[in-house]
Design a protein around this motif. Structure first.
Motif, PDB file in Angstrom:
ATOM      1  N   ALA A 139      23.868  15.689 -27.712  1.00  0.00           N
ATOM      2  CA  ALA A 139      25.086  15.137 -28.392  1.00  0.00           C
ATOM      3  C   ALA A 139      24.783  13.983 -29.085  1.00  0.00           C
ATOM      4  CB  ALA A 139      26.303  15.581 -27.593  1.00  0.00           C
ATOM      5  N   ASP A 140      24.029  12.062 -27.914  1.00  0.00           N
ATOM      6  CA  ASP A 140      23.755  11.648 -28.722  1.00  0.00           C
ATOM      7  C   ASP A 140      22.772  11.386 -29.841  1.00  0.00           C
ATOM      8  OD1 ASP A 140      25.112  10.280 -26.549  1.00  0.00           O
ATOM      9  OD2 ASP A 140      24.152  10.070 -25.241  1.00  0.00           O
ATOM     10  N   VAL A 141      21.607  11.945 -29.484  1.00  0.00           N
ATOM     11  CA  VAL A 141      20.592  13.007 -30.285  1.00  0.00           C
ATOM     12  C   VAL A 141      21.024  13.131 -31.542  1.00  0.00           C
ATOM     13  CG1 VAL A 141      18.218  14.326 -31.218  1.00  0.00           C
ATOM     14  CG2 VAL A 141      18.524  13.628 -28.490  1.00  0.00           C
ATOM     15  N   ALA A 142      22.191  14.077 -31.719  1.00  0.00           N
ATOM     16  CA  ALA A 142      22.524  14.538 -32.724  1.00  0.00           C
ATOM     17  C   ALA A 142      22.924  13.743 -33.663  1.00  0.00           C
ATOM     18  CB  ALA A 142      23.971  16.108 -31.923  1.00  0.00           C
ATOM     19  N   ILE A 143      24.532  13.012 -32.885  1.00  0.00           N
ATOM     20  CA  ILE A 143      24.832  11.649 -33.248  1.00  0.00           C
ATOM     21  C   ILE A 143      23.724  10.842 -34.538  1.00  0.00           C
ATOM     22  CG2 ILE A 143      26.098   9.393 -33.244  1.00  0.00           C
ATOM     23  CD1 ILE A 143      28.013  10.937 -31.293  1.00  0.00           C
ATOM     24  N   VAL A 144      22.760  10.082 -33.594  1.00  0.00           N
ATOM     25  CA  VAL A 144      22.045   9.507 -33.866  1.00  0.00           C
ATOM     26  C   VAL A 144      21.435  10.195 -35.091  1.00  0.00           C
ATOM     27  CG1 VAL A 144      19.583   8.522 -33.211  1.00  0.00           C
ATOM     28  CG2 VAL A 144      21.505   7.734 -32.110  1.00  0.00           C
ATOM     29  N   ALA A 145      20.909  11.340 -35.031  1.00  0.00           N
ATOM     30  CA  ALA A 145      20.035  11.915 -36.126  1.00  0.00           C
ATOM     31  C   ALA A 145      21.057  12.186 -37.191  1.00  0.00           C
ATOM     32  CB  ALA A 145      19.182  13.689 -35.575  1.00  0.00           C
ATOM     33  N   LEU A 150      22.358  10.122 -43.022  1.00  0.00           N
ATOM     34  CA  LEU A 150      22.815  10.004 -44.619  1.00  0.00           C
ATOM     35  C   LEU A 150      22.346   8.419 -44.180  1.00  0.00           C
ATOM     36  CD1 LEU A 150      26.619   9.992 -41.969  1.00  0.00           C
ATOM     37  CD2 LEU A 150      25.605  11.058 -44.505  1.00  0.00           C
ATOM     38  N   VAL A 151      21.838   7.427 -43.518  1.00  0.00           N
ATOM     39  CA  VAL A 151      20.937   6.400 -43.330  1.00  0.00           C
ATOM     40  C   VAL A 151      20.129   6.517 -45.025  1.00  0.00           C
ATOM     41  CG1 VAL A 151      19.255   4.385 -43.228  1.00  0.00           C
ATOM     42  CG2 VAL A 151      21.092   4.441 -41.643  1.00  0.00           C
ATOM     43  N   TYR A 152      19.383   7.826 -44.452  1.00  0.00           N
ATOM     44  CA  TYR A 152      18.222   7.662 -45.574  1.00  0.00           C
ATOM     45  C   TYR A 152      18.781   8.743 -46.918  1.00  0.00           C
ATOM     46  CZ  TYR A 152      14.885  11.291 -47.882  1.00  0.00           C
ATOM     47  OH  TYR A 152      14.291  11.830 -48.819  1.00  0.00           O
ATOM     48  N   GLU A 153      19.466   9.141 -46.881  1.00  0.00           N
ATOM     49  CA  GLU A 153      20.116   9.570 -48.075  1.00  0.00           C
ATOM     50  C   GLU A 153      20.383   8.255 -48.831  1.00  0.00           C
ATOM     51  OE1 GLU A 153      23.223  12.956 -49.366  1.00  0.00           O
ATOM     52  OE2 GLU A 153      24.255  11.387 -47.848  1.00  0.00           O
ATOM     53  N   SER A 154      21.374   7.861 -47.884  1.00  0.00           N
ATOM     54  CA  SER A 154      21.785   6.200 -48.983  1.00  0.00           C
ATOM     55  C   SER A 154      20.727   4.612 -49.331  1.00  0.00           C
ATOM     56  CB  SER A 154      22.729   5.135 -47.666  1.00  0.00           C
ATOM     57  OG  SER A 154      22.908   3.960 -48.324  1.00  0.00           O
ATOM     58  N   LEU A 155      19.474   5.292 -49.210  1.00  0.00           N
ATOM     59  CA  LEU A 155      18.607   4.565 -49.186  1.00  0.00           C
ATOM     60  C   LEU A 155      18.060   5.265 -50.238  1.00  0.00           C
ATOM     61  CD1 LEU A 155      16.366   3.018 -45.713  1.00  0.00           C
ATOM     62  CD2 LEU A 155      17.788   1.699 -47.985  1.00  0.00           C
TER      63      LEU A 155
END
Length: 161
Positions: A139-145, A150-155
């Motif tokens: 679940a933590d892996v899914a959250i971080v991914a 989202l960061v990639y998309e924003s950048l």
């Protein structure tokens, strides 16, 4: 407030998949592998599978394990999940809906653990010498991914403007 949008189905698929994969893995580790009795399982010199019950949030914050703390964390997860769902319902890009879906599914999977077990089951332990990274789960892996997407998309969006 909109509760369903054109990409809600995609977000729901990613949320459901991340929730289901996490919960299936946890069930398998707890009931088939019986990790509690067999731990640690050394996979690599720097990676073990163990069982750690996390009664708090990241880095042990709010880890007193009381039902008040657990109830607060579950309520917070439900509120945040509602906000994440609203984000999915208004998303205009497939990557946004998929990424937020991953975060939503991971958050709900950990909240489910809290409701059922009173703590979150974590399994993955990376270590080098005396240094140990915090123990985490799928679940933590899914959250971080999801956050990374989202960061990639924003950048990438900022570069295109």
């Amino acid at each position: 407030m909109r509760l369903w949008g054109r990409l809600s189905g995609l977000g729901l698929v990613f949320a459901s998949a991340s929730f289901a994969v996490d919960q299936a893995f946890k069930w398998w580790m707890l009931h088939v592998v019986d990790i509690e009795a067999r731990q640690p399982i050394a996979v690599l010199p720097v990676f073990d599978i163990v069982l750690a019950w996390n009664r708090g949030i990241s880095y042990g914050w709010l880890s007193d394990g009381s039902w008040v703390s657990q109830g607060l964390l579950i309520a917070l997860a439900v509120i945040i999940s509602g906000a994440l769902w609203t984000w999915i319902a208004t998303a205009s890009r497939p990557l946004t809906a998929a990424a937020v879906g991953l975060v939503l599914g991971g958050a709900l999977a950990n909240a489910f653990d809290r409701a059922v077990y009173g703590a979150v089951a974590d399994f993955f332990s990376f270590h080098i010498g005396n240094f140990e990274w915090y123990i985490f789960n799928l679940a933590d892996v899914a959250i971080v991914a999801g956050v990374a997407l989202l960061v990639y998309e924003s950048l990438s969006e900022a570069r295109n403007n």
